[in-house]
Design a protein around this motif. Structure first.
Motif, PDB file in Angstrom:
ATOM      1  N   SER A  20     -10.781 -20.625 -59.623  1.00 34.41           N
ATOM      2  CA  SER A  20     -11.036 -20.021 -58.318  1.00 34.41           C
ATOM      3  C   SER A  20     -12.380 -20.479 -57.757  1.00 34.41           C
ATOM      4  O   SER A  20     -12.524 -20.688 -56.550  1.00 34.41           O
ATOM      5  CB  SER A  20     -10.985 -18.501 -58.395  1.00 34.41           C
ATOM      6  OG  SER A  20     -12.038 -18.006 -59.192  1.00 34.41           O
ATOM      7  N   LYS A  23     -11.738 -23.815 -56.339  1.00 31.75           N
ATOM      8  CA  LYS A  23     -11.019 -23.711 -55.071  1.00 31.75           C
ATOM      9  C   LYS A  23     -11.964 -23.375 -53.930  1.00 31.75           C
ATOM     10  O   LYS A  23     -11.905 -23.991 -52.858  1.00 31.75           O
ATOM     11  CB  LYS A  23      -9.919 -22.651 -55.181  1.00 31.75           C
ATOM     12  CG  LYS A  23      -9.136 -22.467 -53.903  1.00 31.75           C
ATOM     13  CD  LYS A  23      -7.971 -21.516 -54.073  1.00 31.75           C
ATOM     14  CE  LYS A  23      -8.432 -20.137 -54.394  1.00 31.75           C
ATOM     15  NZ  LYS A  23      -7.356 -19.146 -54.393  1.00 31.75           N
ATOM     16  N   VAL A  24     -12.860 -22.425 -54.132  1.00 31.39           N
ATOM     17  CA  VAL A  24     -13.820 -22.051 -53.089  1.00 31.39           C
ATOM     18  C   VAL A  24     -14.739 -23.227 -52.774  1.00 31.39           C
ATOM     19  O   VAL A  24     -15.021 -23.515 -51.603  1.00 31.39           O
ATOM     20  CB  VAL A  24     -14.620 -20.809 -53.524  1.00 31.39           C
ATOM     21  CG1 VAL A  24     -15.794 -20.553 -52.593  1.00 31.39           C
ATOM     22  CG2 VAL A  24     -13.722 -19.591 -53.591  1.00 31.39           C
ATOM     23  N   THR A  26     -14.078 -26.413 -53.122  1.00 27.78           N
ATOM     24  CA  THR A  26     -13.294 -27.427 -52.422  1.00 27.78           C
ATOM     25  C   THR A  26     -13.122 -27.071 -50.946  1.00 27.78           C
ATOM     26  O   THR A  26     -13.253 -27.936 -50.069  1.00 27.78           O
ATOM     27  CB  THR A  26     -11.919 -27.594 -53.093  1.00 27.78           C
ATOM     28  OG1 THR A  26     -12.114 -27.894 -54.469  1.00 27.78           O
ATOM     29  CG2 THR A  26     -11.113 -28.686 -52.442  1.00 27.78           C
ATOM     30  N   ILE A  27     -12.843 -25.817 -50.653  1.00 26.76           N
ATOM     31  CA  ILE A  27     -12.690 -25.387 -49.264  1.00 26.76           C
ATOM     32  C   ILE A  27     -13.997 -25.560 -48.505  1.00 26.76           C
ATOM     33  O   ILE A  27     -14.012 -26.029 -47.357  1.00 26.76           O
ATOM     34  CB  ILE A  27     -12.197 -23.924 -49.200  1.00 26.76           C
ATOM     35  CG1 ILE A  27     -10.759 -23.848 -49.700  1.00 26.76           C
ATOM     36  CG2 ILE A  27     -12.314 -23.359 -47.794  1.00 26.76           C
ATOM     37  CD1 ILE A  27     -10.246 -22.450 -49.893  1.00 26.76           C
ATOM     38  N   MET A  28     -15.115 -25.220 -49.151  1.00 34.58           N
ATOM     39  CA  MET A  28     -16.412 -25.399 -48.502  1.00 34.58           C
ATOM     40  C   MET A  28     -16.687 -26.876 -48.238  1.00 34.58           C
ATOM     41  O   MET A  28     -17.226 -27.231 -47.182  1.00 34.58           O
ATOM     42  CB  MET A  28     -17.519 -24.782 -49.361  1.00 34.58           C
ATOM     43  CG  MET A  28     -17.474 -23.274 -49.368  1.00 34.58           C
ATOM     44  SD  MET A  28     -18.579 -22.469 -50.524  1.00 34.58           S
ATOM     45  CE  MET A  28     -20.112 -23.293 -50.289  1.00 34.58           C
ATOM     46  N   PHE A  30     -14.417 -29.217 -47.672  1.00 35.40           N
ATOM     47  CA  PHE A  30     -13.566 -29.611 -46.552  1.00 35.40           C
ATOM     48  C   PHE A  30     -14.209 -29.207 -45.223  1.00 35.40           C
ATOM     49  O   PHE A  30     -14.184 -29.969 -44.247  1.00 35.40           O
ATOM     50  CB  PHE A  30     -12.175 -28.981 -46.653  1.00 35.40           C
ATOM     51  CG  PHE A  30     -11.207 -29.795 -47.456  1.00 35.40           C
ATOM     52  CD1 PHE A  30     -10.860 -31.067 -47.056  1.00 35.40           C
ATOM     53  CD2 PHE A  30     -10.648 -29.279 -48.607  1.00 35.40           C
ATOM     54  CE1 PHE A  30      -9.962 -31.822 -47.789  1.00 35.40           C
ATOM     55  CE2 PHE A  30      -9.753 -30.025 -49.350  1.00 35.40           C
ATOM     56  CZ  PHE A  30      -9.411 -31.298 -48.942  1.00 35.40           C
ATOM     57  N   ILE A  31     -14.777 -28.010 -45.161  1.00 35.43           N
ATOM     58  CA  ILE A  31     -15.425 -27.556 -43.935  1.00 35.43           C
ATOM     59  C   ILE A  31     -16.634 -28.424 -43.617  1.00 35.43           C
ATOM     60  O   ILE A  31     -16.821 -28.859 -42.476  1.00 35.43           O
ATOM     61  CB  ILE A  31     -15.808 -26.065 -44.057  1.00 35.43           C
ATOM     62  CG1 ILE A  31     -14.540 -25.202 -44.099  1.00 35.43           C
ATOM     63  CG2 ILE A  31     -16.722 -25.635 -42.910  1.00 35.43           C
ATOM     64  CD1 ILE A  31     -14.786 -23.754 -44.429  1.00 35.43           C
ATOM     65  N   CYS A  33     -17.255 -31.532 -44.642  1.00 29.63           N
ATOM     66  CA  CYS A  33     -16.805 -32.882 -44.270  1.00 29.63           C
ATOM     67  C   CYS A  33     -16.226 -32.897 -42.857  1.00 29.63           C
ATOM     68  O   CYS A  33     -16.436 -33.856 -42.107  1.00 29.63           O
ATOM     69  CB  CYS A  33     -15.776 -33.406 -45.265  1.00 29.63           C
ATOM     70  SG  CYS A  33     -16.502 -33.870 -46.839  1.00 29.63           S
TER      71      CYS A  33
END
Length: 104
Positions: A20, A23-24, A26-28, A30-31, A33
């Motif tokens: 988890s 996952k957090v 990775t999402i950060m 993406f934002i 980038c």
């Protein structure tokens, strides 16, 4: 997944925690980038508001096309919620009593 499930509860919890966190993170990323690409820091091209305007107007087609997806996605949800509520009330024997909120 089977190997993770066969381990103990403690190991399962540890693995779930670290996945988890991954996952957090990775999402950060993406934002970040996405912001870097929009500002032109990565490719040198800016995709900001210049590509979202046409002929001096801030939005192509005016402001209404921005609201269309919102209304098209919210309207069915509201209709379904009202439909389910209505079906529940018609199926109960005493609708006014069944929908009363207990104040304790």
């Amino acid at each position: 997944m089977v190997v993770i499930s066969l381990t103990g509860v403690r190991a399962y919890g540890e693995i779930e925690y670290w996945l988890s966190v991954l996952k957090v993170f990775t999402i950060m990323m993406f934002i970040v980038c996405g912001i870097l690409v929009d500002t032109g820091a990565i490719s040198g091209l800016t995709y900001g508001s210049k590509s979202r305007s046409y002929g001096g107007t801030p939005f192509i087609g005016g402001f209404l096309p921005l609201l269309r997806p919102l209304t098209q996605s919210v309207t069915p949800i509201v209709f379904f919620a009202l439909f389910v509520t209505g079906r529940t009330l018609t199926g109960s024997r005493f609708p006014p009593i069944s929908t009363r909120v207990n104040k304790t």
